[in-house]
Motif scaffolding. Structure first.
Motif, PDB file in Angstrom:
ATOM      1  N   LYS A 214      25.160  45.275  59.230  1.00 38.90           N
ATOM      2  CA  LYS A 214      24.214  43.891  58.198  1.00 38.90           C
ATOM      3  C   LYS A 214      25.042  44.090  56.792  1.00 38.90           C
ATOM      4  N   GLY A 215      25.183  43.207  56.060  1.00 38.57           N
ATOM      5  CA  GLY A 215      26.224  43.144  55.295  1.00 38.57           C
ATOM      6  C   GLY A 215      25.754  42.909  53.452  1.00 38.57           C
ATOM      7  N   HIS A 216      26.375  43.585  52.373  1.00 37.53           N
ATOM      8  CA  HIS A 216      25.502  43.525  51.113  1.00 37.53           C
ATOM      9  C   HIS A 216      26.749  43.587  50.139  1.00 37.53           C
ATOM     10  N   LEU A 217      26.385  42.680  48.912  1.00 38.72           N
ATOM     11  CA  LEU A 217      26.935  42.088  47.964  1.00 38.72           C
ATOM     12  C   LEU A 217      26.942  43.247  46.804  1.00 38.72           C
ATOM     13  N   LEU A 218      28.107  44.208  46.384  1.00 33.99           N
ATOM     14  CA  LEU A 218      27.995  44.971  45.987  1.00 33.99           C
ATOM     15  C   LEU A 218      28.804  44.984  44.636  1.00 33.99           C
ATOM     16  N   LEU A 219      29.296  43.978  44.353  1.00 35.48           N
ATOM     17  CA  LEU A 219      30.194  43.545  43.050  1.00 35.48           C
ATOM     18  C   LEU A 219      30.700  42.170  42.786  1.00 35.48           C
ATOM     19  N   ALA A 220      30.667  41.902  41.917  1.00 33.59           N
ATOM     20  CA  ALA A 220      31.283  40.218  41.824  1.00 33.59           C
ATOM     21  C   ALA A 220      31.587  39.862  39.932  1.00 33.59           C
ATOM     22  N   ALA A 221      33.217  40.178  39.870  1.00 33.98           N
ATOM     23  CA  ALA A 221      33.086  39.812  38.457  1.00 33.98           C
ATOM     24  C   ALA A 221      34.193  38.072  38.959  1.00 33.98           C
ATOM     25  N   GLN A 228      26.932  33.095  35.166  1.00 39.97           N
ATOM     26  CA  GLN A 228      25.853  34.187  35.762  1.00 39.97           C
ATOM     27  C   GLN A 228      26.520  34.910  37.101  1.00 39.97           C
ATOM     28  N   VAL A 229      26.898  36.322  36.732  1.00 42.76           N
ATOM     29  CA  VAL A 229      27.584  37.167  38.649  1.00 42.76           C
ATOM     30  C   VAL A 229      26.237  37.798  39.448  1.00 42.76           C
TER      31      VAL A 229
END
Length: 502
Positions: A214-221, A228-229
């Motif tokens: 499983k993959g999870h997006l933890l942070l985007a900048a 919008q992020v």
């Protein structure tokens, strides 16, 4: 002397730089698709730096795969400058790369025109390296033709390089994790730099975790971009910024990642991706959560047994450790008939795992010893625990076996018995004194009120004098009881007139 000292310092600095400059050549494999789901591999090499003279010849390599790297930002050289000599050589793979726009919607502002600029035309190579010390990816833009030097070699420029010095972090359960990430970028050609606005370009930073499929997006900048992020998850924070603002580059940046109070579910592979227009550099870090076990052995400190009898069962408690995999418990005997280390005999077994609120686990290991002999007097039994979070020798706890009848009590035993007897005697005396005091108080009250008419002796001391200002005192004595009273009290005087004098 000053010029000579300065010269020696310069020479020493040069030698130190030479020693710590890291490997000059990185051996790689060039990997490409061979069709029908097969991959072909060819040897390749990256020449990061060279001494005086021409590059060393490599007749075993194709000229297109023998690359002399031009690194304007110095990121590759800096990454290997402090590479330990005893560290294994990094694993290196090279493959073709086609510049494409980033796929996430939140970085679509990086490529508003959706057309690849002419500056990105030509061949591109992506290089990936990994080792216990670092992990990096770099995009190289090679020249079209090899250089006709004494050794045929192809010149290549490092355009985007992404590096981490924490490729396999080991984080203690409940502590914060800081994952290192740095990157460097230089416009591929001077024409491309002039066509862009001066200063470092906007970029996108992405941190994801993959675990158990499983993959999870933890942070985007997206520093420098508006839009919008996705919101950060699990309290993650990233330090996303360029470190300098040179007008035409090269530029270096920082994207280190901080995750507070790491728990077991947060371990896995962390993917850090730096998005630039049509270039996406990515590195992977394998984060593992660990907690060292506590080891205790009971009964302690001594195990008593009579010859021919089995000692009490030994229990080794291994508590609050993580992960549960990789734990080994060994029973050792030191001393005894052989007088040296050996594996302890007896029947051993383990309990089931106990789970705690913080994610750690515990278990107990048991050992039932066979009947002892007199030769085993003074032998030491030890419980040794091995776990990935511990050093190679593990962690141990031991006890000493005493065979009854072979040794008298020790000095510590004697001191303990003396202190126990002393405290017990003091307690008995205190209770006796309290009981006697209570009985005396009760008897004196009764004798003052009941035996007063039977007083037969009055002693006055000191004798009163005409000029004495002291109040006369009297002591009555009857049946072994001393009672003190005051002669100046009128009631006492009346009673004294009624008593016979002796």
């Amino acid at each position: 002397m000053k010029p000579l000292s300065l010269l020696l310092s310069v020479v020493a600095l040069g030698l130190a730089s030479t020693v710590s400059a890291g490997p000059a050549v990185i051996e790689c494999w060039f990997v490409e698709d061979a069709g029908r789901g097969q991959l072909s591999k060819k040897p390749a090499a990256l020449l990061l730096r060279q001494g005086p003279g021409s590059p060393p010849p490599r007749p075993d390599l194709e000229p297109e795969l023998y690359l002399k790297v031009h690194d304007p930002a110095g990121a590759l050289l800096a990454a290997f400058r402090q590479y330990p000599r005893d560290a294994p050589a990094p694993r290196c793979e090279m493959s073709h790369y086609i510049p494409l726009p980033a796929s996430p919607d939140w970085v679509s502002g990086l490529t508003p025109e959706q057309r690849c600029p002419r500056a990105l035309d030509g061949k591109w190579l992506m290089v990936s390296m990994s080792s216990p010390v670092l992990s990096l990816s770099s995009f190289l833009q090679p020249q079209s033709e090899p250089q006709l030097e004494p050794a045929l070699i192809t010149m290549a420029t490092a355009v985007l390089t992404v590096i981490t010095h924490t490729p396999a972090p080991r984080i203690r359960l409940g502590q914060d994790a800081l994952l290192d990430l740095s990157f460097a970028y230089v416009p591929p050609t001077s024409k491309a730099a002039i066509s862009l606005a001066p200063g470092p370009p906007p970029f996108g930073l992405e941190w994801r975790r993959q675990h158990l499929g499983k993959g999870h997006l933890l942070l985007a900048a997206t520093p420098g971009l508006s839009g919008q992020v996705p919101a950060a998850r699990e309290g993650a924070v990233a330090f996303a910024a360029w470190d300098d603002d040179e007008p035409w580059g090269p530029w270096t940046g920082n994207g280190s990642f901080w995750l507070p109070a790491v728990q077991p579910f947060q371990e896995g592979t962390y993917l850090a991706t730096v998005h630039l227009p049509y270039l996406q550099g990515q590195v992977a870090m394998d984060l593992a959560v660990q907690k060292s076990p506590k080891v205790s052995l009971t009964p302690a400190p001594l195990v008593w047994a009579a010859p021919g009898e089995a000692p009490p069962e030994l229990l080794c408690l291994v508590s609050h450790f993580y992960p549960s995999e990789g734990l080994e418990v060994e029973w050792e005997l030191r001393g005894g008939p052989q007088g040296r280390f050996q594996k302890a005999e007896g029947q051993s077994w383990h309990s089931a795992l106990s789970h705690h609120a913080d994610g750690s686990v515990s278990l107990s290991a048991h050992l039932q010893l066979p009947p002892v002999t007199t030769e085993q007097h003074g032998a030491r039994y030890a419980c040794r625990v091995h776990h990935p979070s511990l050093p190679a020798l593990g962690r141990r706890s031991e006890i000493t076996l005493q065979v009854a009848g072979l040794s008298g009590p020790s000095l510590e035993d004697g001191v303990g018995l003396f202190l126990s007897a002393f405290l017990l005697l003091g307690l008995i005396k205190a209770l006796g004194w309290a009981a006697a005091h209570l009985a005396a108080s009760r008897d004196s009250t009764q004798k003052v009120t009941v035996l007063l008419p039977h007083l037969s002796l009055l002693v006055v001391s000191p004798p009163p004098t005409p000029h004495s200002r002291a109040r006369p005192q009297a002591w009555w004595a009857s049946q072994g009881l001393g009672i003190h009273t005051d002669l100046s009290n009128p009631a006492t005087k009346n009673i004294l007139h009624l008593l016979p004098w002796v």
